[in-house]
Design a protein around this motif. Structure first.
Motif, PDB file in Angstrom:
ATOM      1  N   LYS A   2      34.116  64.860  40.383  1.00 51.52           N
ATOM      2  CA  LYS A   2      33.734  65.638  39.217  1.00 51.52           C
ATOM      3  C   LYS A   2      33.255  66.988  39.868  1.00 51.52           C
ATOM      4  O   LYS A   2      32.413  67.155  41.061  1.00 51.52           O
ATOM      5  CB  LYS A   2      32.582  64.970  38.552  1.00 51.52           C
ATOM      6  CG  LYS A   2      32.274  65.548  37.505  1.00 51.52           C
ATOM      7  CD  LYS A   2      31.280  64.480  36.558  1.00 51.52           C
ATOM      8  CE  LYS A   2      30.961  65.207  35.066  1.00 51.52           C
ATOM      9  NZ  LYS A   2      30.093  64.375  34.357  1.00 51.52           N
ATOM     10  N   THR A   3      33.232  68.328  39.242  1.00 44.78           N
ATOM     11  CA  THR A   3      32.566  69.223  39.535  1.00 44.78           C
ATOM     12  C   THR A   3      31.220  69.468  38.950  1.00 44.78           C
ATOM     13  O   THR A   3      31.157  69.303  37.676  1.00 44.78           O
ATOM     14  CB  THR A   3      33.666  70.519  39.196  1.00 44.78           C
ATOM     15  OG1 THR A   3      34.818  70.383  39.733  1.00 44.78           O
ATOM     16  CG2 THR A   3      33.125  71.881  39.424  1.00 44.78           C
ATOM     17  N   TYR A   4      30.366  69.992  39.624  1.00 47.71           N
ATOM     18  CA  TYR A   4      29.026  70.319  39.145  1.00 47.71           C
ATOM     19  C   TYR A   4      28.677  71.679  39.332  1.00 47.71           C
ATOM     20  O   TYR A   4      29.134  72.317  40.310  1.00 47.71           O
ATOM     21  CB  TYR A   4      28.050  69.234  39.849  1.00 47.71           C
ATOM     22  CG  TYR A   4      28.280  67.896  39.629  1.00 47.71           C
ATOM     23  CD1 TYR A   4      27.575  67.330  38.709  1.00 47.71           C
ATOM     24  CD2 TYR A   4      29.116  67.127  40.535  1.00 47.71           C
ATOM     25  CE1 TYR A   4      27.759  65.719  38.278  1.00 47.71           C
ATOM     26  CE2 TYR A   4      29.210  65.837  40.166  1.00 47.71           C
ATOM     27  CZ  TYR A   4      28.657  65.162  39.278  1.00 47.71           C
ATOM     28  OH  TYR A   4      28.802  63.923  39.055  1.00 47.71           O
ATOM     29  N   SER A   5      27.851  72.137  38.590  1.00 46.48           N
ATOM     30  CA  SER A   5      27.316  73.791  38.669  1.00 46.48           C
ATOM     31  C   SER A   5      25.813  73.429  39.186  1.00 46.48           C
ATOM     32  O   SER A   5      24.934  72.730  38.748  1.00 46.48           O
ATOM     33  CB  SER A   5      26.910  74.398  37.086  1.00 46.48           C
ATOM     34  OG  SER A   5      28.382  74.337  36.671  1.00 46.48           O
ATOM     35  N   ILE A   6      25.796  74.078  40.240  1.00 40.03           N
ATOM     36  CA  ILE A   6      24.313  74.054  41.041  1.00 40.03           C
ATOM     37  C   ILE A   6      23.597  75.639  40.878  1.00 40.03           C
ATOM     38  O   ILE A   6      24.455  76.337  41.326  1.00 40.03           O
ATOM     39  CB  ILE A   6      24.711  73.739  42.570  1.00 40.03           C
ATOM     40  CG1 ILE A   6      25.448  72.409  42.771  1.00 40.03           C
ATOM     41  CG2 ILE A   6      23.197  73.722  43.200  1.00 40.03           C
ATOM     42  CD1 ILE A   6      24.769  71.320  42.212  1.00 40.03           C
ATOM     43  N   THR A   7      22.400  75.530  40.554  1.00 42.74           N
ATOM     44  CA  THR A   7      21.941  76.771  40.367  1.00 42.74           C
ATOM     45  C   THR A   7      20.950  76.787  41.274  1.00 42.74           C
ATOM     46  O   THR A   7      19.906  76.077  41.484  1.00 42.74           O
ATOM     47  CB  THR A   7      21.167  76.982  38.936  1.00 42.74           C
ATOM     48  OG1 THR A   7      22.225  76.832  37.734  1.00 42.74           O
ATOM     49  CG2 THR A   7      20.310  78.196  38.685  1.00 42.74           C
ATOM     50  N   ILE A   8      20.919  78.007  42.195  1.00 44.86           N
ATOM     51  CA  ILE A   8      20.023  78.117  43.065  1.00 44.86           C
ATOM     52  C   ILE A   8      19.025  79.466  42.978  1.00 44.86           C
ATOM     53  O   ILE A   8      19.598  80.444  42.665  1.00 44.86           O
ATOM     54  CB  ILE A   8      20.381  78.208  44.667  1.00 44.86           C
ATOM     55  CG1 ILE A   8      21.123  76.984  44.992  1.00 44.86           C
ATOM     56  CG2 ILE A   8      19.506  78.732  45.658  1.00 44.86           C
ATOM     57  CD1 ILE A   8      21.969  77.129  46.253  1.00 44.86           C
ATOM     58  N   GLY A  57      27.739  69.700  33.505  1.00 41.66           N
ATOM     59  CA  GLY A  57      28.573  70.113  32.326  1.00 41.66           C
ATOM     60  C   GLY A  57      28.856  69.472  31.004  1.00 41.66           C
ATOM     61  O   GLY A  57      29.077  69.903  30.030  1.00 41.66           O
ATOM     62  N   GLU A  58      28.002  68.144  30.963  1.00 44.42           N
ATOM     63  CA  GLU A  58      28.046  67.540  29.829  1.00 44.42           C
ATOM     64  C   GLU A  58      26.584  67.260  29.202  1.00 44.42           C
ATOM     65  O   GLU A  58      26.514  66.345  28.490  1.00 44.42           O
ATOM     66  CB  GLU A  58      28.519  66.182  30.267  1.00 44.42           C
ATOM     67  CG  GLU A  58      30.170  66.199  30.675  1.00 44.42           C
ATOM     68  CD  GLU A  58      30.780  64.883  31.009  1.00 44.42           C
ATOM     69  OE1 GLU A  58      30.076  64.040  31.052  1.00 44.42           O
ATOM     70  OE2 GLU A  58      31.900  65.001  31.731  1.00 44.42           O
ATOM     71  N   GLY A  59      25.829  68.164  29.619  1.00 44.86           N
ATOM     72  CA  GLY A  59      24.268  67.897  29.029  1.00 44.86           C
ATOM     73  C   GLY A  59      23.382  67.211  30.021  1.00 44.86           C
ATOM     74  O   GLY A  59      22.118  67.192  29.662  1.00 44.86           O
ATOM     75  N   ASP A  60      24.004  66.685  31.056  1.00 43.29           N
ATOM     76  CA  ASP A  60      23.060  65.958  32.121  1.00 43.29           C
ATOM     77  C   ASP A  60      22.400  66.877  33.221  1.00 43.29           C
ATOM     78  O   ASP A  60      23.306  67.242  34.115  1.00 43.29           O
ATOM     79  CB  ASP A  60      23.622  64.634  32.801  1.00 43.29           C
ATOM     80  CG  ASP A  60      22.713  63.913  33.279  1.00 43.29           C
ATOM     81  OD1 ASP A  60      21.538  63.922  33.183  1.00 43.29           O
ATOM     82  OD2 ASP A  60      23.183  63.107  34.027  1.00 43.29           O
ATOM     83  N   CYS A  61      21.328  67.377  33.149  1.00 39.86           N
ATOM     84  CA  CYS A  61      20.866  68.063  34.434  1.00 39.86           C
ATOM     85  C   CYS A  61      19.642  67.600  35.332  1.00 39.86           C
ATOM     86  O   CYS A  61      18.910  66.867  34.565  1.00 39.86           O
ATOM     87  CB  CYS A  61      20.147  69.520  33.665  1.00 39.86           C
ATOM     88  SG  CYS A  61      21.502  70.360  32.613  1.00 39.86           S
ATOM     89  N   THR A  62      19.619  67.868  36.451  1.00 38.06           N
ATOM     90  CA  THR A  62      18.477  67.325  37.129  1.00 38.06           C
ATOM     91  C   THR A  62      17.213  68.355  36.978  1.00 38.06           C
ATOM     92  O   THR A  62      17.321  69.543  36.495  1.00 38.06           O
ATOM     93  CB  THR A  62      18.877  67.632  38.724  1.00 38.06           C
ATOM     94  OG1 THR A  62      18.987  69.027  39.015  1.00 38.06           O
ATOM     95  CG2 THR A  62      20.094  66.675  39.045  1.00 38.06           C
TER      96      THR A  62
END
Length: 67
Positions: A2-8, A57-62
């Motif tokens: 799966k592809t995840y968006s990572i924000t730094i 991308g489906e509303g689940d964020c760390t």
């Protein structure tokens, strides 16, 4: 896989010298200079913190995590 968006995110500090009649005027001058791109935040800065988070991308964020 799966592809995840990572924000730094980096928080940077820079100390500049402003001549003014009082502290409120100095803050106003600094704010105006910053908004007019007269303060180069990419040069001679101190990185005070770095953190990251992930989003699936489906509303689940760390939570934000310090790097």
């Amino acid at each position: 896989m799966k592809t995840y968006s990572i924000t730094i995110e980096e928080h940077v500090n820079k100390t500049i010298q402003i001549q003014a009649n009082n502290i409120e005027e100095a803050m106003g001058i600094a704010q105006k200079k910053y908004r007019n791109d007269e303060i180069d935040m990419g040069k001679d800065v101190y990185v005070s913190s770095v953190q990251m988070c992930a989003d699936d991308g489906e509303g689940d964020c760390t939570e934000w995590t310090e790097l």
